[in-house]
Scaffold this motif. Structure first.
Motif, PDB file in Angstrom:
ATOM      1  N   TRP A 164       0.824  -1.205   0.000  1.00 39.05           N
ATOM      2  CA  TRP A 164       0.000   0.000   0.000  1.00 39.05           C
ATOM      3  C   TRP A 164       0.862   1.261   0.000  1.00 39.05           C
ATOM      4  CZ3 TRP A 164      -4.189   0.451   4.370  1.00 39.05           C
ATOM      5  CH2 TRP A 164      -5.132   1.430   4.036  1.00 39.05           C
ATOM      6  N   LEU A 165       1.868   1.291   0.860  1.00 43.95           N
ATOM      7  CA  LEU A 165       2.751   2.459   0.921  1.00 43.95           C
ATOM      8  C   LEU A 165       3.527   2.636  -0.378  1.00 43.95           C
ATOM      9  CD1 LEU A 165       4.118   2.153   4.581  1.00 43.95           C
ATOM     10  CD2 LEU A 165       2.369   3.729   3.716  1.00 43.95           C
ATOM     11  N   ILE A 166       4.014   1.548  -0.937  1.00 39.44           N
ATOM     12  CA  ILE A 166       4.753   1.620  -2.205  1.00 39.44           C
ATOM     13  C   ILE A 166       3.841   2.108  -3.327  1.00 39.44           C
ATOM     14  CG2 ILE A 166       5.927   0.225  -3.955  1.00 39.44           C
ATOM     15  CD1 ILE A 166       7.023  -1.447  -1.512  1.00 39.44           C
ATOM     16  N   ALA A 167       2.605   1.634  -3.356  1.00 36.30           N
ATOM     17  CA  ALA A 167       1.655   2.074  -4.386  1.00 36.30           C
ATOM     18  C   ALA A 167       1.366   3.572  -4.256  1.00 36.30           C
ATOM     19  CB  ALA A 167       0.367   1.263  -4.299  1.00 36.30           C
ATOM     20  N   GLY A 168       1.229   4.055  -3.027  1.00 34.84           N
ATOM     21  CA  GLY A 168       0.999   5.489  -2.821  1.00 34.84           C
ATOM     22  C   GLY A 168       2.159   6.321  -3.329  1.00 34.84           C
ATOM     23  N   PHE A 169       3.376   5.850  -3.081  1.00 36.99           N
ATOM     24  CA  PHE A 169       4.558   6.555  -3.575  1.00 36.99           C
ATOM     25  C   PHE A 169       4.624   6.504  -5.100  1.00 36.99           C
ATOM     26  CE2 PHE A 169       9.090   6.809  -4.671  1.00 36.99           C
ATOM     27  CZ  PHE A 169       9.397   8.043  -4.101  1.00 36.99           C
ATOM     28  N   ALA A 170       4.318   5.349  -5.668  1.00 36.72           N
ATOM     29  CA  ALA A 170       4.321   5.209  -7.131  1.00 36.72           C
ATOM     30  C   ALA A 170       3.285   6.138  -7.760  1.00 36.72           C
ATOM     31  CB  ALA A 170       4.059   3.755  -7.521  1.00 36.72           C
ATOM     32  N   ASP A 171       2.140   6.311  -7.114  1.00 36.08           N
ATOM     33  CA  ASP A 171       1.115   7.223  -7.622  1.00 36.08           C
ATOM     34  C   ASP A 171       1.641   8.656  -7.622  1.00 36.08           C
ATOM     35  OD1 ASP A 171      -1.518   7.599  -8.668  1.00 36.08           O
ATOM     36  OD2 ASP A 171      -2.179   8.332  -6.709  1.00 36.08           O
ATOM     37  N   TRP A 172       2.330   9.025  -6.551  1.00 36.57           N
ATOM     38  CA  TRP A 172       2.931  10.365  -6.504  1.00 36.57           C
ATOM     39  C   TRP A 172       3.921  10.556  -7.655  1.00 36.57           C
ATOM     40  CZ3 TRP A 172       8.181  11.387  -5.549  1.00 36.57           C
ATOM     41  CH2 TRP A 172       8.508  12.747  -5.477  1.00 36.57           C
ATOM     42  N   LEU A 173       4.718   9.528  -7.946  1.00 32.33           N
ATOM     43  CA  LEU A 173       5.651   9.617  -9.077  1.00 32.33           C
ATOM     44  C   LEU A 173       4.904   9.874 -10.380  1.00 32.33           C
ATOM     45  CD1 LEU A 173       8.162   6.717  -8.249  1.00 32.33           C
ATOM     46  CD2 LEU A 173       8.604   9.197  -8.112  1.00 32.33           C
ATOM     47  N   CYS A 174       3.769   9.225 -10.550  1.00 33.84           N
ATOM     48  CA  CYS A 174       2.950   9.463 -11.751  1.00 33.84           C
ATOM     49  C   CYS A 174       2.447  10.899 -11.792  1.00 33.84           C
ATOM     50  CB  CYS A 174       1.771   8.500 -11.794  1.00 33.84           C
ATOM     51  SG  CYS A 174       2.202   6.780 -12.083  1.00 33.84           S
ATOM     52  N   HIS A 175       2.012  11.413 -10.666  1.00 36.59           N
ATOM     53  CA  HIS A 175       1.536  12.803 -10.610  1.00 36.59           C
ATOM     54  C   HIS A 175       2.673  13.757 -10.977  1.00 36.59           C
ATOM     55  CE1 HIS A 175      -1.388  11.387  -7.236  1.00 36.59           C
ATOM     56  NE2 HIS A 175      -1.732  10.910  -8.421  1.00 36.59           N
ATOM     57  N   ARG A 176       3.828  13.488 -10.456  1.00 35.06           N
ATOM     58  CA  ARG A 176       4.988  14.336 -10.730  1.00 35.06           C
ATOM     59  C   ARG A 176       5.346  14.303 -12.213  1.00 35.06           C
ATOM     60  NH1 ARG A 176       8.461  17.357  -8.496  1.00 35.06           N
ATOM     61  NH2 ARG A 176      10.711  17.221  -8.675  1.00 35.06           N
ATOM     62  N   ALA A 177       5.277  13.107 -12.801  1.00 33.44           N
ATOM     63  CA  ALA A 177       5.630  12.957 -14.219  1.00 33.44           C
ATOM     64  C   ALA A 177       4.650  13.679 -15.136  1.00 33.44           C
ATOM     65  CB  ALA A 177       5.697  11.472 -14.584  1.00 33.44           C
ATOM     66  N   THR A 178       3.421  13.891 -14.687  1.00 35.87           N
ATOM     67  CA  THR A 178       2.426  14.567 -15.535  1.00 35.87           C
ATOM     68  C   THR A 178       2.252  16.036 -15.165  1.00 35.87           C
ATOM     69  OG1 THR A 178       0.612  13.849 -14.092  1.00 35.87           O
ATOM     70  CG2 THR A 178       1.130  12.450 -15.985  1.00 35.87           C
ATOM     71  N   ASP A 179       3.193  16.572 -14.384  1.00 40.18           N
ATOM     72  CA  ASP A 179       3.153  17.993 -14.008  1.00 40.18           C
ATOM     73  C   ASP A 179       1.796  18.408 -13.444  1.00 40.18           C
ATOM     74  OD1 ASP A 179       5.836  18.520 -14.838  1.00 40.18           O
ATOM     75  OD2 ASP A 179       5.142  18.599 -16.919  1.00 40.18           O
ATOM     76  N   ILE A 180       1.376  17.657 -12.455  1.00 42.71           N
ATOM     77  CA  ILE A 180       0.067  17.893 -11.846  1.00 42.71           C
ATOM     78  C   ILE A 180      -0.121  19.356 -11.430  1.00 42.71           C
ATOM     79  CG2 ILE A 180       0.806  17.221  -9.526  1.00 42.71           C
ATOM     80  CD1 ILE A 180      -1.899  15.908  -9.127  1.00 42.71           C
ATOM     81  N   GLU A 181       0.972  19.998 -11.042  1.00 38.24           N
ATOM     82  CA  GLU A 181       0.858  21.377 -10.563  1.00 38.24           C
ATOM     83  C   GLU A 181       0.400  22.344 -11.646  1.00 38.24           C
ATOM     84  OE1 GLU A 181       5.195  20.853 -11.790  1.00 38.24           O
ATOM     85  OE2 GLU A 181       3.657  19.636 -10.835  1.00 38.24           O
ATOM     86  N   THR A 182       0.650  22.017 -12.916  1.00 43.39           N
ATOM     87  CA  THR A 182       0.242  22.915 -14.009  1.00 43.39           C
ATOM     88  C   THR A 182      -0.970  22.395 -14.780  1.00 43.39           C
ATOM     89  OG1 THR A 182       1.771  21.879 -15.568  1.00 43.39           O
ATOM     90  CG2 THR A 182       2.594  23.781 -14.316  1.00 43.39           C
ATOM     91  N   THR A 183      -1.497  21.251 -14.384  1.00 42.47           N
ATOM     92  CA  THR A 183      -2.669  20.700 -15.078  1.00 42.47           C
ATOM     93  C   THR A 183      -3.889  20.784 -14.154  1.00 42.47           C
ATOM     94  OG1 THR A 183      -1.996  18.466 -14.424  1.00 42.47           O
ATOM     95  CG2 THR A 183      -1.329  19.220 -16.619  1.00 42.47           C
ATOM     96  N   THR A 184      -4.035  19.826 -13.285  1.00 41.88           N
ATOM     97  CA  THR A 184      -5.181  19.834 -12.373  1.00 41.88           C
ATOM     98  C   THR A 184      -4.923  20.654 -11.123  1.00 41.88           C
ATOM     99  OG1 THR A 184      -4.417  17.747 -11.451  1.00 41.88           O
ATOM    100  CG2 THR A 184      -6.124  17.649 -13.168  1.00 41.88           C
ATOM    101  N   GLY A 185      -3.674  20.955 -10.844  1.00 39.21           N
ATOM    102  CA  GLY A 185      -3.302  21.873  -9.778  1.00 39.21           C
ATOM    103  C   GLY A 185      -3.681  21.442  -8.375  1.00 39.21           C
ATOM    104  N   LEU A 186      -3.850  22.450  -7.538  1.00 42.11           N
ATOM    105  CA  LEU A 186      -4.089  22.207  -6.123  1.00 42.11           C
ATOM    106  C   LEU A 186      -5.390  21.459  -5.848  1.00 42.11           C
ATOM    107  CD1 LEU A 186      -2.872  25.495  -4.404  1.00 42.11           C
ATOM    108  CD2 LEU A 186      -1.916  23.206  -4.162  1.00 42.11           C
ATOM    109  N   LYS A 187      -6.381  21.607  -6.721  1.00 37.96           N
ATOM    110  CA  LYS A 187      -7.642  20.908  -6.471  1.00 37.96           C
ATOM    111  C   LYS A 187      -7.408  19.398  -6.385  1.00 37.96           C
ATOM    112  CE  LYS A 187     -12.349  20.141  -8.093  1.00 37.96           C
ATOM    113  NZ  LYS A 187     -13.391  20.544  -9.036  1.00 37.96           N
ATOM    114  N   GLU A 188      -6.639  18.847  -7.322  1.00 43.69           N
ATOM    115  CA  GLU A 188      -6.385  17.412  -7.265  1.00 43.69           C
ATOM    116  C   GLU A 188      -5.519  17.061  -6.052  1.00 43.69           C
ATOM    117  OE1 GLU A 188      -5.171  13.496  -9.846  1.00 43.69           O
ATOM    118  OE2 GLU A 188      -4.719  15.447 -10.740  1.00 43.69           O
TER     119      GLU A 188
END
Length: 188
Positions: A19-43
């Motif tokens: 579970w912890l590894i999956a959560g970290f892997a999800d964060w890596l995916c968010h980082r790779a898709t530049d979440i801060e400039t796409t869905t931003g703080l709402k997501e």
């Protein structure tokens, strides 16, 4: 103490680490898709909500006597997490690519908590039955510390894992989103 209990071994040394590894892997995916400039703080806020929806039941299981109250709490927050996860993905796909890898990671982030919940329920079956008025024992609805505390080293390792694999990465995601929102480069 727990070395001969297969349910506890699965919970402590398989389900929780996955579970912890999956959560970290999800964060890596968010980082790779530049979440801060796409869905931003709402997501990111949605992610923080999901963290709380699963983190609070996890802390309850680590530190409290698992009785009908704790089981009910876990069940309610599991379903809240599922609804929030649907909201998260529904929102994310409006502004960023959610890759097949990220979708697969989301499968883990939905099913691993269910596995954990089912293992906890199976270990505390009489209190689960009592929650619905069945079984031979009365439902207990008090908050009290575990009678059989988990080893301090294990608790330290889990809390460290949560801090380094979940809290710090998602705080970093928040800071990136906050910085991007000040620059006006975020969507929502």
């Amino acid at each position: 103490m727990y070395h001969s209990d297969p349910q506890m071994l699965l919970l402590l040394y398989f389900v929780l680490p996955v579970w912890l590894i999956a959560g970290f892997a999800d964060w890596l995916c968010h980082r790779a898709t530049d979440i801060e400039t796409t869905t931003g703080l709402k997501e990111t806020y949605i992610h923080i909500l999901m963290f709380l929806e699963m983190g609070l039941p996890l802390l309850a299981a680590l530190f409290l006597d698992v009785n009908s109250l704790v089981i009910a709490f876990m069940i309610v927050l599991f379903f809240c997490h599922e609804a929030t996860a649907l909201w998260d993905v529904s929102y994310a796909v409006t502004a960023r690519r959610v890759s097949p890898i990220e979708q697969h990671i989301h499968s883990f982030l939905e099913m691993v908590p269910l596995m954990a919940l089912l293992l906890v329920i199976s270990r505390h079956w009489p209190q689960f039955l009592a929650l619905f008025g069945f079984g031979d024992e009365p439902a207990r609805f008090e908050l009290k510390q575990r009678d059989d505390p988990l080893p301090a080293g294990y608790i330290t390792a889990v809390l460290s894992g949560i801090f380094f694999l979940e809290v710090l990465p998602y705080l970093e995601e928040y800071w990136r989103g906050k910085k991007a929102s000040k620059g006006g480069s975020r969507r929502g």
